[in-house]
Design an enzyme around this catalytic site. Structure first.
Site, PDB file in Angstrom:
ATOM      1  N   ASP A 107     -37.694 -49.982  -1.276  1.00 46.19           N
ATOM      2  CA  ASP A 107     -36.504 -50.752  -1.597  1.00 46.19           C
ATOM      3  C   ASP A 107     -36.965 -51.987  -2.362  1.00 46.19           C
ATOM      4  OD1 ASP A 107     -33.992 -51.724  -1.737  1.00 46.19           O
ATOM      5  OD2 ASP A 107     -33.780 -52.204   0.373  1.00 46.19           O
ATOM      6  N   THR A 144     -35.539 -55.054  -2.468  1.00 46.35           N
ATOM      7  CA  THR A 144     -35.449 -56.255  -1.649  1.00 46.35           C
ATOM      8  C   THR A 144     -36.414 -56.163  -0.480  1.00 46.35           C
ATOM      9  OG1 THR A 144     -33.111 -56.411  -2.238  1.00 46.35           O
ATOM     10  CG2 THR A 144     -33.877 -57.750  -0.384  1.00 46.35           C
ATOM     11  N   ASP A 202     -36.364 -52.598   5.107  1.00 45.65           N
ATOM     12  CA  ASP A 202     -36.236 -53.674   6.073  1.00 45.65           C
ATOM     13  C   ASP A 202     -34.804 -53.889   6.536  1.00 45.65           C
ATOM     14  OD1 ASP A 202     -35.183 -54.662   3.756  1.00 45.65           O
ATOM     15  OD2 ASP A 202     -36.340 -56.524   3.741  1.00 45.65           O
TER      16      ASP A 202
END
Length: 794
Positions: free
Chosen positions: A298, A300, A537
Site C-alpha cells: 500500500d 500509505t 497498516d
C-alpha cells in the site's frame, strides 16, 4: 444505571474483579513454554534410538565406540539454547507489539494492556481497533464492525446499542463503546490468539519434506538393522562384535542433525529479525519469505511515512463557508484519522462551534465522511473523484494536482437528509463543491533503494492503494518503480480472476482499490502461480493480508492488521523488508544444503549395510570411525553452512531436488567405500583395522568432495572450511594417540593408494552425473511464454 455505565468501573471494582480472577488473563502464545522447549528437544525419536544404541555399545563394545552418544547432549543443548533465545526475542517483541486497549474507568479514559481488561470494563472503540473480548455495545456513532474473521462475510455489520460484538472482529468505521461480558479463556479471542500466535514449524513445504524423509528412513532402518546384525553374527562369530557392527551401520543411517539444524536455522532467523524489531508471529513465515516473488504494498505507510502535511486549501465557491465547515468537521471528529489530523494541525482556522446533528464515519467503501450541522447544512469530505462530477472543472484541477504526487480531497455541501442513507448518496449529482484540500505526503527516504533491491532480487512490486491512481503513480514513478508511468484505476478492472490476473501482470500501480478488490487481486496473482506477500497498516488491508501467502503489517498499523499478519514491522520501516526477505532466503537455502549433506550420509550408510549383509562380510567401520568422518564432513560443516549468508530465491520441489543430489552422492560414497574395503580384505597381510582404515580413507575423501560440491558457489570461507576439515583428519592420522584412539592404521601404502584412486574416480563420475542431471533438468524445464519473458516487470 446509564450514568454508571457511561463512567465505567471504579478503581475498587477493578481490584475486586482482578482478585476474583475475572481479568483477561489469556496466556501469551508467542512461543512455547520452557518445559515444552526442553521436552521437544530432548524427548525425540532420534534421541531415544541413539540412546538405546549407545547403551548397547557400552554393554558389548568399547567406550570409544560410544562417542556418538555425545550427539544426544549436543543436539538437545544446542536446540534448547537456540529456541530459548528465540523465545526471549519473541516474548519481548510480543509485548512491544501488543495492541493497547482504551477503557473508561471512573469517568476518564485510560489505556491498559489487553491482559488488564476485566469483566464489566467499558471499552472505547475507534476506527481500526480490534475488539479484544466479547460484549454488548453500550454506545455507537456510526459503528461498523468487520466480522470476516469470524463469519467469512466481508461486508461490515452496523452495530447499535445492545448488539453483541465478538473478539476477533474489528472496527472499520465509526466508533463507540461496549461492555466486556466474556474475558480471558471465555472470549473467542482466546482461541484465535492460541492458533494465530503459536511458535510452530508446521504447515510448511520444508518441514513436510523433512518429515517425509524421516518416515522413509524409519521404515528402512528396522529391516536393514536386522540384516546387518545377522550378517555380523555370521561373519564375526560373536554377539558383541555383531552388536558393535550393527550399531555402526544403524547410527550412520540416522540424520540426527537434520531436524536440529533446521530448528537452529529457524530460531536464529527469528533472533536476527528480532534485532531489527521485526516480530515473526509464525515460524513458517520465515519459509514464506524466501518463496515470495510478488510483493503487494500500500502506498500509505509503506512508500510514504505515516501522517501528512496540509499544503493548501483551494476555495471553489465564494458563497460557501468552506474553511469554516472544514474547521467544524475537524473539531467534531472524536477519532481523527491521519488525513483529519493533518487538517487539524495545518488549517489555522478557529473552531466555529457548530452544533453537530448527525455524522457519517469514513469508510474505505464510500471514500468520504461527513457531518450535519444545525443551521449550517450537511457537509461531505473525501475523494475528489467521488464527490465531484466528471465535468466539474474542479475535478480536472484535482487530477492535475494529484498527478504531481499530492493528495487532493474535496469538501462539498450535500442536501439535508442525505445522511439517512449515506451509501445511496450520489454525491457527484447533488453535491455543491466548496473547496479542494491539498495534502503533501511524506515519502520515505529509503523507499527508492528498497524498490531497487526487490527489482535486483526478481521480486515484482505492485502498489495497490485506495488513493487516486494518478497521485499514486506519480509517487511510485519518482521512486523509480518500473511501470509506474501508466497507473490503473481499479474501478475499471475486470471481475474474473483470469482477466484481472493479466492486467496485474502487465501493470504495477493500481489506485482506487476497494478492500474486496485487494483480496481479489491477491487471489488472482496466486492463481497465476505467484507467491504473494502483502503489506498494510489499515483496516482496509486486513482481508488481503489474511489471504496472502505472507501478511506483513506495520507496527503503527491498526490492531486488526497486526492480529492477522504473520510478520509485524515494529519500526514501521519499509527498508526492513529486504532484510526480512533476505533472512528467509538464507534460512531456506541453507537448510537445503544441510539436507543434502545428511541424506547423502543416510543413503551411503544404507547401501553399505545392505551390501555387507548380502555379501556376508564384517561391517567395515567401528562406530568411532563413522563418528569422526561424520563430524568432519557433515556435523561441523553443517553448523556453519546452516547459518551462512544466502540470497538465492527459494524454488518449489524441495524433496525431489534433494533426492536428485543425495541419492547419486550416497551411492557413489557407498559403492566406492565398499569397493575399497573389499580389495583391502583380499590382501592376506592386513587385518580388520587396516582394512577399515582403507575404507575410512575412501569414504572421507569422497564425503569431503561431496561437501565441496554442496558448498558451491565457492568463496574464501567455504573453501577454508573444507580445507580445515581435511587438515583435521590429517592431524588425526599424524598424531599417534589420536590415531590409536580412533583405531586408524594407515600402514599399508598399496591399500591406501587404491582407496584414494577409487575415491578420486568416484568423485569424477559423481560430478559428471550431477552435471548431466543439471543439464537434463534445464532441458526439460518448459520455456516461459513469450509474453512473460518480454514483460519488463519480470
Amino acid at each position: 444505571m446509564e450514568t454508571t455505565a457511561a463512567r465505567g468501573l471504579t478503581a475498587a471494582e477493578v481490584r475486586e474483579r482482578v482478585a476474583a480472577g475475572q481479568a483477561n488473563d489469556v496466556p501469551r502464545r508467542s512461543s512455547r513454554s520452557v518445559g515444552e522447549i526442553v521436552r521437544a528437544n530432548v524427548l525425540t525419536r532420534f534421541n531415544a534410538l541413539i540412546g538405546t544404541l549407545f547403551v548397547l555399545v557400552l554393554a558389548f563394545g568399547q567406550w570409544q565406540d560410544g562417542l556418538f552418544g555425545g550427539i544426544i547432549v549436543a543436539n538437545s543443548a544446542i536446540g534448547v539454547i537456540q529456541e530459548l533465545r528465540a523465545k526471549r526475542t519473541l516474548d519481548r517483541l510480543a509485548v512491544i507489539g501488543e495492541t493497547p486497549v482504551t477503557v473508561r474507568r471512573d469517568g476518564a479514559e485510560e489505556t491498559v494492556a489487553q491482559h488488564e481488561v476485566v469483566l464489566g470494563d467499558l471499552i472505547v472503540l475507534g476506527t481500526g481497533d480490534r475488539i479484544p473480548v466479547d460484549g454488548a455495545v453500550a454506545s455507537a456513532r456510526g459503528l461498523e464492525v468487520d466480522e470476516s474473521l469470524l463469519t467469512g462475510e466481508a461486508d461490515p455489520v452496523h452495530k447499535a446499542p445492545g448488539d453483541q460484538v465478538q473478539s476477533g472482529s474489528f472496527v472499520v468505521a465509526g466508533g463507540g463503546a461496549f461492555t466486556a461480558e466474556k474475558v480471558g479463556r471465555d472470549a473467542y479471542a482466546a482461541r484465535l490468539v492460541e492458533e494465530a500466535s503459536r511458535f510452530t514449524l508446521a504447515r510448511s513445504e520444508l518441514m513436510s519434506g523433512i518429515d517425509r524423509f524421516l518416515k522413509w528412513i524409519t521404515w528402512l532402518i528396522v529391516p536393514t538393522a536386522v540384516l546387518l546384525f545377522v550378517s555380523q553374527w555370521n561373519s564375526a562369530g560373536s554377539v558383541p562384535a555383531a552388536v558393535v557392527g550393527a550399531v555402526a551401520g544403524v547410527v550412520t543411517m540416522i540424520p540426527e542433525g537434520l531436524v536440529l539444524m533446521t530448528s537452529i536455522a529457524f530460531a536464529v532467523g527469528v533472533v536476527r529479525l528480532g534485532r531489527r524489531r521485526c516480530l515473526v508471529q509464525e515460524l513458517p513465515a520465515i519459509e514464506g519469505l524466501a518463496r515470495v516473488d510478488v510483493l503487494c504494498v500500500d502506498k500509505t505507510g509503506t512508500l510514504t511515512e505515516p501522517g501528512m502535511d496540509l499544503d493548501r486549501v483551494v476555495a471553489l465557491s465564494d458563497a460557501l463557508p468552506g474553511r469554516a465547515a472544514l474547521a467544524a468537521l475537524a473539531a467534531g471528529d472524536d477519532d481523527p484519522n491521519a488525513t483529519m489530523r493533518a487538517v487539524q494541525e495545518g488549517l489555522g482556522e478557529p473552531d466555529p462551534h457548530w452544533t453537530i446533528t448527525g455524522t457519517v464515519p469514513f469508510s474505505s467503501a464510500r471514500k468520504w465522511s461527513g457531518a450535519a450541522f444545525d443551521g449550517h447544512g450537511s457537509w461531505a469530505f473525501g475523494a475528489a473523484d467521488v464527490l465531484l462530477g466528471p465535468a466539474d472543472p474542479a475535478r480536472a484541477e484535482a487530477e492535475r494536482l494529484g498527478s504531481t504526487g499530492l493528495r487532493v480531497l474535496a469538501l462539498a455541501r450535500v442536501p439535508d437528509g442525505s445522511f439517512a442513507d449515506p451509501d445511496g448518496l450520489d454525491a457527484t449529482a447533488s453535491a455543491e463543491p466548496a473547496a479542494l484540500v491539498v495534502l503533501r505526503q511524506r515519502v520515505r527516504p529509503d523507499a527508492a533503494e528498497t524498490l531497487r533491491y526487490f527489482a535486483d532480487q526478481d521480486v515484482t512490486v505492485k502498489v495497490i492503494s485506495g488513493d487516486n491512481p494518478v497521485s499514486v503513480g506519480a509517487i511510485a514513478a519518482d521512486l523509480g518503480l518500473p511501470g509506474a508511468s501508466h497507473p490503473v484505476d481499479a474501478r475499471t478492472l475486470p471481475d474474473g480472476a483470469g482477466a484481472m490476473g493479466e492486467v496485474l501482470e502487465a501493470n504495477s500501480v493500481f489506485g482506487r482499490v476497494s478492500p474486496q478488490q485487494k483480496r481479489a487481486m491477491v487471489k488472482a496473482l496466486q492463481s497465476r502461480g505467484h507467491t504473494v506477500a502483502m503489506t498494510g497498516d489499515g483496516v482496509n488491508d486486513v482481508l488481503a493480508l489474511k489471504d496472502a501467502d505472507l501478511g506483513i503489517s506495520m507496527g503503527s498499523g491498526s490492531g486488526a492488521t497486526r492480529a492477522v499478519a504473520q510478520i509485524v514491522l515494529l519500526d514501521n520501516r519499509f527498508a526492513t523488508l529486504p532484510h526480512v526477505v533476505g533472512e528467509g532466503r538464507r534460512v531456506l537455502g541453507n537448510i537445503e544444503r544441510v539436507a543434502n549433506l545428511f541424506l547423502t550420509k543416510t543413503v551411503y550408510s544404507i547401501l553399505l549395510s545392505v551390501l555387507v549383509g548380502l555379501v556376508g562380510v564384517r561391517f567395515p567401520f567401528l562406530p568411532r570411525h563413522l563418528t569422526l568422518i561424520s563430524s568432519l564432513t557433515i556435523g561441523i560443516p553443517a553448523f556453519f553452512l546452516a547459518l551462512a549468508p544466502n540470497t538465492e530465491r527459494a524454488r518449489a520441489g524441495f524433496v525431489p531436488r534433494v533426492l536428485r543430489f543425495a541419492v547419486p552422492a550416497g551411492i557413489a560414497c557407498g559403492a566406492a567405500t565398499f569397493a575399497g574395503y573389499r580389495l583391502a580384505t583380499e590382501n592376506p597381510a592386513t587385518g580388520f583395522e587396516d582394512d577399515s582404515t582403507t575404507a575410512s580413507l575412501a569414504l572421507f575423501v569422497l564425503a569431503l568432495w561431496v561437501l565441496l560440491l554442496i558448498a558451491r558457489p565457492w568463496n574464501w570461507w567455504r573453501l577454508s572450511l573444507v580445507a580445515a576439515m581435511a587438515a583435521a583428519f590429517l592431524v588425526v592420522l599424524a598424531v599417534p594417540w589420536l590415531r590409536d584412539f580412533f583405531a586408524l592404521h594407515p600402514d599399508n601404502l598399496q591399500n591406501d593408494l587404491t582407496a584414494l584412486a577409487i575415491a578420486v574416480g568416484a568423485s569424477v563420475l559423481l560430478t559428471l552425473s550431477l552435471r548431466w542431471d543439471t543439464w537434463y533438468q534445464r532441458f526439460r524445464r518448459p520455456r516461459k511464454p513469450e509474453a512473460e519473458t518480454t514483460d519488463p516487470q519480470r
